[in-house]
Design an enzyme around this catalytic site. Sequence first.
Site, PDB file in Angstrom:
ATOM      1  N   ASP A  81      20.433  23.802  17.945  1.00 23.46           N
ATOM      2  CA  ASP A  81      21.544  24.283  18.775  1.00 23.46           C
ATOM      3  C   ASP A  81      22.821  23.518  18.456  1.00 23.46           C
ATOM      4  OD1 ASP A  81      20.406  21.899  19.944  1.00 23.46           O
ATOM      5  OD2 ASP A  81      21.692  22.268  21.682  1.00 23.46           O
ATOM      6  N   ASP A 140      26.488  19.264  13.111  1.00 25.01           N
ATOM      7  CA  ASP A 140      25.665  18.702  14.187  1.00 25.01           C
ATOM      8  C   ASP A 140      24.879  19.852  14.794  1.00 25.01           C
ATOM      9  OD1 ASP A 140      24.590  17.466  16.371  1.00 25.01           O
ATOM     10  OD2 ASP A 140      26.490  17.137  17.399  1.00 25.01           O
ATOM     11  N   GLU A 174      19.207  20.485  22.235  1.00 27.65           N
ATOM     12  CA  GLU A 174      19.484  19.049  22.256  1.00 27.65           C
ATOM     13  C   GLU A 174      20.794  18.769  22.972  1.00 27.65           C
ATOM     14  OE1 GLU A 174      21.052  15.144  20.924  1.00 27.65           O
ATOM     15  OE2 GLU A 174      21.953  17.103  20.695  1.00 27.65           O
ATOM     16  N   GLU A 175      21.780  19.623  22.727  1.00 30.02           N
ATOM     17  CA  GLU A 175      23.129  19.358  23.244  1.00 30.02           C
ATOM     18  C   GLU A 175      23.206  19.446  24.762  1.00 30.02           C
ATOM     19  OE1 GLU A 175      25.292  18.102  21.483  1.00 30.02           O
ATOM     20  OE2 GLU A 175      25.018  18.726  19.410  1.00 30.02           O
ATOM     21  N   ASP A 197      20.429  13.209  12.890  1.00 30.44           N
ATOM     22  CA  ASP A 197      21.392  13.768  13.838  1.00 30.44           C
ATOM     23  C   ASP A 197      22.574  12.828  14.037  1.00 30.44           C
ATOM     24  OD1 ASP A 197      22.482  15.488  15.694  1.00 30.44           O
ATOM     25  OD2 ASP A 197      21.241  14.780  17.356  1.00 30.44           O
ATOM     26  N   HIS A 379      31.458  18.236  17.835  1.00 30.95           N
ATOM     27  CA  HIS A 379      31.803  18.883  19.113  1.00 30.95           C
ATOM     28  C   HIS A 379      33.275  19.290  19.175  1.00 30.95           C
ATOM     29  CE1 HIS A 379      28.121  16.937  21.292  1.00 30.95           C
ATOM     30  NE2 HIS A 379      27.853  17.334  20.065  1.00 30.95           N
TER      31      HIS A 379
END
Length: 404
Positions: A81, A140, A174-175, A197, A379
């Site tokens: 994700d 990411d 994960e996020e 990661d 992000h």
Amino acid sequence: MERVEERFLRYVKIDTTSVEDTGTCPSSPNQLVLADMLAEEMKAVGLSDVRRDEHGYVYGCLPAAPGYENEKVVGLIAHMDTSNAVPGGPVNARMFLYEGGDIVLNEEKHIVMGEKEFGLHRLKGQELIVTDGLTLLGADDKAGIAEILAACEYLLAHPEIPHGKVMVGFTPDEEIGAGADLFDVQGFGAEYAYTLDGADITEMEYENFNAASAVVHIKGNSIHPGSAKNMLVNAATVGMQFHGMLPVRETPENTENYEGFAHLVSIEGETDHCVLKYIIRDHDMEKFLARKARFEKIAAYLNELIGEGTVTVTLRDSYFNMKEKIEEVPWVLDRAYAALEACGIHAHPVAIRGGTDGARLSFMGLPCPNLGTGGGNYHGVHEYVSVTQMRKMVEVLVKLVSVR
Ligand SMILES: [Zn+2]
């Protein structure tokens, strides 16, 4: 053999933004699309026991080279994700050789990644992939996925390289902090693992925050202000008093490295009722406990002053620093440092100011430091990945799992 960047560019075409509070796993349907695609690719490169479960977790196995079946089983993990901080697609990726200076992401919309602002000088001479400045890239953590699969493909094409059994795991969500929740540690069967990661490949991460949330409820007593003397309790005012008793400088905007904080995430209130929501973070367990205790102490003090039951604090632990778990198995770090060193990378430890799935997995019995993938500016629309570093990391992974 497919180039690692070709894999990567295929994965970022699928928008796998995870979504908060859906109550489902995965939190967005496109994660299953990528999961199925990865499962197919894993079978195609020759991994065995490939399975995709109902929640979108994908597992596969690279069997040990003949004669190396007794080696410790190692896991390689990445998440599918992407962050919901900015749009996750459509990703218009562009690859080029970075020769220095500002990078114009979008000429028409004047979106520029400044060399100084983003510290780009250290990437000079590397091949980069960026977006058009309108979406994130998804390095990411699709860079991690691409590197793991490229390393597996390489190992399968070179049966002469001695290695033990390697388990591969790709996780959803994960996020939004849920990537480790339904991870099948037992079925995975690895003794130790690494998440791919991180950012720059010179960074080794095995320390993260201890994390908790605090919700402060304040009960007021609303009385007509004209006849309120000695009776009215203004919950909003008490809320401000509560916050005023926390250390002013110990906030995210005033701290770095190993400095902890309490962060006021939201405040909502009126005379009758007030709610303050915080997150509490500290690498050091003792300091972390003291930070939580301070919330209780302030509540007790205000209750004594104003009246029992005025302030209620609810503390909830989120995750803990994996350092204590990793220090029990120092060879896990030694192996990673040695593999990086063998590929000419001098890595150094960096304390994560957040958490990772690896931290949760470490407490679930699978020690799991985090390695860099070559990406950066996560992000946000300035996200990039260094293809030069991705290729290097594939080499590092091959070294990491092979027997020396
Ligand atoms: Zn990530």
